[in-house]
Motif scaffolding. Structure first.
Motif, PDB file in Angstrom:
ATOM      1  N   ARG A   1      -9.670 -21.314   0.837  1.00  0.00           N
ATOM      2  CA  ARG A   1     -10.082 -20.408   1.909  1.00  0.00           C
ATOM      3  C   ARG A   1      -8.877 -20.118   2.820  1.00  0.00           C
ATOM      4  O   ARG A   1      -7.919 -20.902   2.853  1.00  0.00           O
ATOM      5  CB  ARG A   1     -11.237 -21.016   2.697  1.00  0.00           C
TER       6      ARG A   1
ATOM      7  N   THR B   1     -18.448 -16.889 -11.780  1.00  0.00           N
ATOM      8  CA  THR B   1     -17.320 -16.927 -10.852  1.00  0.00           C
ATOM      9  C   THR B   1     -17.713 -16.514  -9.447  1.00  0.00           C
ATOM     10  O   THR B   1     -17.223 -17.078  -8.464  1.00  0.00           O
ATOM     11  CB  THR B   1     -16.191 -16.007 -11.364  1.00  0.00           C
TER      12      THR B   1
ATOM     13  N   THR C   1     -16.689 -18.499  -5.986  1.00  0.00           N
ATOM     14  CA  THR C   1     -15.784 -17.982  -4.958  1.00  0.00           C
ATOM     15  C   THR C   1     -16.453 -17.984  -3.588  1.00  0.00           C
ATOM     16  O   THR C   1     -15.799 -18.250  -2.576  1.00  0.00           O
ATOM     17  CB  THR C   1     -15.315 -16.549  -5.297  1.00  0.00           C
TER      18      THR C   1
ATOM     19  N   ASP D   1      -9.082 -19.518 -11.246  1.00  0.00           N
ATOM     20  CA  ASP D   1      -9.724 -18.543 -12.138  1.00  0.00           C
ATOM     21  C   ASP D   1      -8.733 -17.416 -12.400  1.00  0.00           C
ATOM     22  O   ASP D   1      -7.647 -17.389 -11.829  1.00  0.00           O
ATOM     23  CB  ASP D   1     -11.022 -18.001 -11.525  1.00  0.00           C
TER      24      ASP D   1
ATOM     25  N   THR E   1      -9.676 -11.464 -11.334  1.00  0.00           N
ATOM     26  CA  THR E   1     -10.854 -11.707 -10.516  1.00  0.00           C
ATOM     27  C   THR E   1     -10.486 -12.089  -9.090  1.00  0.00           C
ATOM     28  O   THR E   1     -11.101 -11.613  -8.128  1.00  0.00           O
ATOM     29  CB  THR E   1     -11.701 -12.832 -11.137  1.00  0.00           C
ATOM     30  N   LEU E   2      -9.478 -12.942  -8.930  1.00  0.00           N
ATOM     31  CA  LEU E   2      -9.182 -13.529  -7.629  1.00  0.00           C
ATOM     32  C   LEU E   2      -8.157 -12.758  -6.798  1.00  0.00           C
ATOM     33  O   LEU E   2      -8.194 -12.820  -5.566  1.00  0.00           O
ATOM     34  CB  LEU E   2      -8.698 -14.973  -7.801  1.00  0.00           C
TER      35      LEU E   2
ATOM     36  N   LEU F   1      -9.413 -10.569  -3.913  1.00  0.00           N
ATOM     37  CA  LEU F   1      -9.885 -11.347  -2.772  1.00  0.00           C
ATOM     38  C   LEU F   1      -8.718 -11.863  -1.941  1.00  0.00           C
ATOM     39  O   LEU F   1      -8.808 -11.957  -0.713  1.00  0.00           O
ATOM     40  CB  LEU F   1     -10.751 -12.514  -3.256  1.00  0.00           C
TER      41      LEU F   1
ATOM     42  N   MET G   1      -9.254 -14.948   0.632  1.00  0.00           N
ATOM     43  CA  MET G   1      -8.792 -16.196   0.030  1.00  0.00           C
ATOM     44  C   MET G   1      -7.282 -16.273   0.182  1.00  0.00           C
ATOM     45  O   MET G   1      -6.620 -15.247   0.395  1.00  0.00           O
ATOM     46  CB  MET G   1      -9.169 -16.280  -1.462  1.00  0.00           C
TER      47      MET G   1
END
Length: 321
Positions: free
Chosen positions: A130, A186, A190, A203, A207-208, A211, A217
């Motif tokens: 985070r 996922t 998250t 991951d 996908t990440l 973010l 994130m």
């Protein structure tokens, strides 16, 4: 992975597939079996390859989704198909690399029942926390974990998912006490990391990274040995934890005993498709590295990865029932 974005490239790929040098030509429509449900990353890339492959070979290639059993349902379907080049499998590491370690009784022989065709892609993973997490880098995360009496918690998309295994290997190599918190996908994983209910997760970058870019994130590192093209500012985890490297890769298999002339033709056509600018540019946008190469190179990669992940799975006591 953005399904719409990838499929937008299909028209250009059909034009660029071109003829292959080998003489084998299918006489009937072909199937590309994807061992996952429609709409996911594997299904999207499989469909992106199917149309130009069919255009080059002169027969339509239908994507057939056969999800379930940790890819075993789709794998068995292809393993039992005729070795005539008309049935192919869009494989992930589960099929030949992970399932033999994770499952006690496979319904197929992971080596004899398949013939390697071509490696398709490799996708780095991000290690994320985070935004207000105390650790600012990988070294800080390791120090934070060792200072906590209860150790770290980490989320994943499910037991034996690629993120679970990558994080387990990270913890083993770093000497950390960690608790795995599996989720059904996922997205919920998250959410709990962003909410602070779980310490971290790993991951795929596709996908990440959005973010991270949005500030929801913070990425501490990338899983590959070298920086990722899509995020060159992120240091490889291996710079702090020597020897650590991981990237999910996808590839194409044919049934065992498929004749070499068929494999050669399929490999040549698919290499041309993977080298085409529409596909390479889309992969670059998503942080995915296209692979390609020979069937022998793919076979060697599978052997190496199978040997590398066995000790991680055994040490972690990870099993799929």
């Amino acid at each position: 992975m953005n399904r719409r974005t990838l499929l937008a490239a299909t028209g250009g790929l059909v034009a660029l597939a071109g003829p292959a040098r080998a003489q084998w030509k299918p006489e009937r429509p072909m199937r590309l079996v994807v061992p996952f449900a429609p709409g996911g990353a594997a299904d999207t890339v499989g469909r992106l390859l199917a149309e130009p492959l069919g255009a080059a070979l002169g027969q339509p290639v239908t994507v057939e989704n056969r999800p379930g059993g940790g890819t075993t349902i789709g794998a068995v379907n292809v393993a039992r198909a005729a070795p005539d080049g008309l049935t192919l499998l869009y494989a992930t590491p589960n099929v030949q690399i992970l399932n033999p370690h994770l499952m006690r009784n496979l319904a197929y022989d992971p080596q004899a029942d398949f013939t390697p065709v071509i490696a398709v892609l490799r996708a780095p993973k991000l290690l994320v926390v985070r935004p207000d997490f105390p650790a600012r880098d990988v070294a800080g995360l390791i120090a934070h974990g060792k200072a906590k009496p209860e150790g770290l918690t980490y989320a994943s998309a499910g037991v034996a998912s690629s993120g679970h295994l990558a994080a387990a290997m990270f913890g083993q190599m770093a000497g950390l006490e960690m608790l795995h918190i599996p989720f059904r996908g996922t997205a919920p994983a998250t959410q709990d990391v962003m909410a602070g209910r779980v310490d971290f997760m790993m991951d795929n970058i596709a996908t990440l990274l959005p973010l991270v870019r949005d500030g929801r994130m913070r990425a501490l590192g990338v899983s590959t040995a070298e920086p990722a093209v899509a995020a060159p500012e992120l240091p490889p985890i291996g710079r702090t934890l020597p020897g650590f490297h991981d990237a999910s890769f996808n590839y194409i298999l044919a049934p065992g005993r498929t004749p070499p002339e068929i494999i050669g033709r399929l490999n040549a056509v698919l290499n041309t498709i993977l080298d085409s600018p529409p596909l390479t540019s889309r992969f670059a946008i998503l942080g995915i590295e296209k692979l390609g190469g020979t069937p022998d190179a793919l076979a060697a990669m599978v052997r190496e990865e199978h040997a590398r992940w066995g000790p991680v799975i055994e040490r972690g006591g990870i099993r799929i029932q």
